[in-house]
Design an enzyme around this catalytic site. Structure first.
Site, PDB file in Angstrom:
ATOM      1  N   ALA A  52      33.258   3.827   2.596  1.00  0.00           N
ATOM      2  CA  ALA A  52      32.779   3.310   3.970  1.00  0.00           C
ATOM      3  C   ALA A  52      33.871   3.945   5.120  1.00  0.00           C
ATOM      4  CB  ALA A  52      32.832   1.804   4.430  1.00  0.00           C
ATOM      5  N   THR A 106      50.336   6.349   2.488  1.00  0.00           N
ATOM      6  CA  THR A 106      50.310   7.495   1.844  1.00  0.00           C
ATOM      7  C   THR A 106      51.766   7.601   1.139  1.00  0.00           C
ATOM      8  OG1 THR A 106      48.653   8.300   3.107  1.00  0.00           O
ATOM      9  CG2 THR A 106      49.589   9.773   1.757  1.00  0.00           C
ATOM     10  N   VAL A 163      46.126  -6.844   9.121  1.00  0.00           N
ATOM     11  CA  VAL A 163      44.964  -7.459   8.147  1.00  0.00           C
ATOM     12  C   VAL A 163      45.125  -8.924   7.921  1.00  0.00           C
ATOM     13  CG1 VAL A 163      43.642  -7.274   6.033  1.00  0.00           C
ATOM     14  CG2 VAL A 163      44.447  -5.067   7.222  1.00  0.00           C
ATOM     15  N   PHE A 168      46.293   4.041  18.960  1.00  0.00           N
ATOM     16  CA  PHE A 168      45.296   4.971  18.209  1.00  0.00           C
ATOM     17  C   PHE A 168      43.975   4.609  18.656  1.00  0.00           C
ATOM     18  CE2 PHE A 168      42.894   2.872  14.935  1.00  0.00           C
ATOM     19  CZ  PHE A 168      43.317   1.603  14.828  1.00  0.00           C
ATOM     20  N   GLU A 176      38.584  -5.215   3.141  1.00  0.00           N
ATOM     21  CA  GLU A 176      38.653  -5.879   4.695  1.00  0.00           C
ATOM     22  C   GLU A 176      38.055  -4.580   5.441  1.00  0.00           C
ATOM     23  OE1 GLU A 176      39.218  -9.000   5.870  1.00  0.00           O
ATOM     24  OE2 GLU A 176      37.848  -7.913   7.120  1.00  0.00           O
ATOM     25  N   VAL A 209      49.393  -6.561   1.572  1.00  0.00           N
ATOM     26  CA  VAL A 209      50.587  -5.664   2.127  1.00  0.00           C
ATOM     27  C   VAL A 209      50.312  -4.148   2.300  1.00  0.00           C
ATOM     28  CG1 VAL A 209      52.085  -7.152   0.792  1.00  0.00           C
ATOM     29  CG2 VAL A 209      51.129  -5.236  -0.517  1.00  0.00           C
ATOM     30  N   LEU A 233      36.778   2.531   0.460  1.00  0.00           N
ATOM     31  CA  LEU A 233      37.119   4.280   0.570  1.00  0.00           C
ATOM     32  C   LEU A 233      35.710   4.827   1.187  1.00  0.00           C
ATOM     33  CD1 LEU A 233      39.272   5.159  -2.188  1.00  0.00           C
ATOM     34  CD2 LEU A 233      39.988   3.950  -0.184  1.00  0.00           C
ATOM     35  N   CYS A 246      44.015   3.614   8.425  1.00  0.00           N
ATOM     36  CA  CYS A 246      43.025   3.728   7.234  1.00  0.00           C
ATOM     37  C   CYS A 246      42.332   5.027   7.112  1.00  0.00           C
ATOM     38  CB  CYS A 246      41.807   2.693   7.588  1.00  0.00           C
ATOM     39  SG  CYS A 246      42.199   1.049   7.226  1.00  0.00           S
ATOM     40  N   PHE A 247      42.065   5.543   8.167  1.00  0.00           N
ATOM     41  CA  PHE A 247      40.899   6.870   7.667  1.00  0.00           C
ATOM     42  C   PHE A 247      41.761   7.878   7.103  1.00  0.00           C
ATOM     43  CE2 PHE A 247      37.704   6.159  11.468  1.00  0.00           C
ATOM     44  CZ  PHE A 247      36.929   4.994  10.815  1.00  0.00           C
TER      45      PHE A 247
END
Ligand code: UDX
Ligand code: ADP
Length: 463
Positions: free
Chosen positions: A223, A94, A13, A338, A161, A90, A221, A276-277
């Site tokens: 989106a 999880t 990012v 991925f 982002e 940064v 979150l 992210c997902f």
């Protein structure tokens, strides 16, 4: 007016985002800092092919801006002190321990950053959270800054982002929207305007949305949850298509033509991956549960459950089709990233599927156009399912796709790299054990052509 920006975190990012800001705002000095010397060295490498991340179009921007108004270093304190605005970019993985293990986001890196900024800063700063964070993190950052700082004025903004890897540069240059969350106060609005002025250099003002901080954090979150939900929805249909004789790609095309549904994010796959997902949905589930919203939590958790199921059923289908045993059989894995056009492997379905095959004692030969051998072994070793020696004896990573397929019983296509389509599949067929199988987990290849050559094929979502 902002003259100097610092970005803490030179990752997927921070790197591209700062490169584009530097490109579009030549009067602003942009210092990107990171704790990792190796990562910074790679960003400063004279050979631009050695940049730590691969993104189409990035090399050209770095070539133009690096050393002009874009700098990479490990001198975090100095960059903080020099900056008018500080982006925190940064990682927020999880949590792997304690309360919220496996669901909540681990905020330790964010907190460390906030403490460091508070300790070092002696002039007013605008602090901008860029990392994906659970709702109310800005409040926590604000608290740390205001209570541990040297009495310096801090304004905290949320500026999530929305770039997707593989298309990061395009997404940054032509964003659908820029979202800025700020406090309702006069100072909050003023800080937000300063950030709006930066983006205005290349983004139309009507695409720059300002909201309160919590809405901004939650929008990110939401989106990602909506996008992931579309993938899980079409993947659920893929299984139904396979047993009923329909083709999920035809179904996707038919439903995507409805302008209320739209055609994007309807591509059935081996399961979504990426940093992210899964993380964001787990986070959403955790937040909903912590407010006692069981039905909301269960609803979103199902998106992850289906995704795990999709990966598992792809692997078990390979085993079943190869006469219920893959022990000692060579399987070629084409694609480890991925998704295409990135070298990122975080949460890649390929890791999970390969692990399942390795548990059955298959021998894997892996090829990916952009992912390094070290990365592939590190992904497998981190699972702690086998020792490093066992992984080394069962897996080899090769630089030539034809070598990966030679003598294999089956080929599994796990990333949708365009180049896979252009391979000489007749040559591949000749070099493989017979019957030769192709398991296309991305519905990428021309199935009819493969069958004409002699392959037995499985295409995700096709009955
Ligand atoms: C995502 C969001 O798109 C982006 O806005 C956010 O900032 C970060 O998270 P990213 O994870 O980089 O971006 O890639 P994305 O294109 O969203 O793909 C995520 C995963 O879903 C990939 O594994 C991809 O292969 C898969 N996917 C995507 C599908 O399986 N089918 C689709 O139709 C779309
Ligand atoms: P993302 O996809 O969110 O950009 P990455 O893992 O690619 O995530 O990048 C995050 C970067 O942040 C890493 O390079 C890591 O070394 C860096 N980082 C984490 N904590 C700090 C810190 N306190 N100071 C500086 N850099 C940090």
């Amino acid at each position: 007016m902002i003259k100097t920006i610092c970005c803490i975190g030179a990752g997927y990012v921070g790197g591209p985002t700062m490169a584009v800001i530097a490109l579009k705002c030549p009067d602003i000095t942009v210092n990107v800092v990171d704790l990792s010397q190796t990562r910074i060295d790679a960003w400063n490498d004279r050979d631009l092919n050695n940049l730590p991340i691969y993104e189409p179009g990035l090399i050209e921007i770095i070539h133009k801006c690096r050393g002009r108004n874009l700098f990479f270093s490990t001198e975090v304190d100095k960059a903080i002190e020099d900056a008018d605005a500080i982006f925190i970019s940064v990682n927020t993985p999880t949590k792997a321990y304690g309360v919220g293990k496996g669901q909540a986001a681990d905020l330790k890196y964010i907190e460390l950053c906030a403490r460091q900024i508070a300790e070092v800063a002696t002039t007013p700063k605008i602090v901008i959270e860029k990392s994906t964070l659970p709702v109310r993190t800005a409040e926590a950052i604000s608290n740390i800054l205001k209570n541990t700082g040297n009495g310096v004025d801090f304004q905290v903004l949320s500026n999530p982002e929305f770039l997707a890897e593989g298309t990061a540069v395009q997404d940054l240059l032509y964003p659908d929207r820029v979202l800025i969350g700020r406090e309702e106060s006069k100072e909050g609005k003023k800080a937000a305007q300063t950030l709006v002025d930066i983006y205005k250099n290349w983004v139309n003002e009507d695409k720059i949305l300002t909201t309160n901080v919590w809405s901004s954090e939650l929008s990110k979150l939401t989106a990602n949850a909506f996008l992931a939900q579309r993938v899980s929805s079409i993947n659920a249909m893929s299984e139904l298509c396979e047993v009923t004789g329909a083709d999920v790609n035809e179904v996707a095309k038919a439903i995507g033509a409805d302008s209320r549904i739209g055609s994007k994010f309807l591509k059935s796959s081996v399961g979504f991956g990426g940093s992210c997902f899964q993380k964001d949905i787990l986070n959403l589930v955790y937040i909903a549960k912590s407010y006692g919203l069981k039905e909301v939590a269960d609803y979103w958790e199902q998106v992850i459950i289906l995704n795990n199921h999709q990966k598992r059923r792809f692997a078990s289908n390979i085993v079943k089709t190869l006469f219920n045993t893959v022990s000692g059989k060579d399987i070629a894995i084409l694609g480890w990233a991925f998704k295409k056009n990135t070298n990122d492997t975080r949460e890649s379905a390929a890791i999970y599927i390969s692990n399942e095959l390795l548990k059955e004692r298959a021998e894997l030969k892996v090829f990916d156009p952009k992912v390094t051998k070290e990365q592939i072994f590190s992904d497998l070793d981190r699972l702690e399912t086998r020792t490093e020696e066992e992984n080394k004896s069962l897996v080899s990573v090769v630089e030539d796709p034809y070598e990966a397929c030679e003598n294999a019983h089956a080929v599994a296509v796990l990333t949708e790299w365009d180049e896979f389509n252009g391979y000489d599949w007749e040559k591949i067929y000749r070099s493989m054990k017979k019957p030769a199988f192709v398991f296309d987990g991305r519905a990428l290849l021309d199935q009819e052509k493969l069958e004409e050559i002699g392959f037995a094929t499985y295409k995700i979502g096709k009955g």
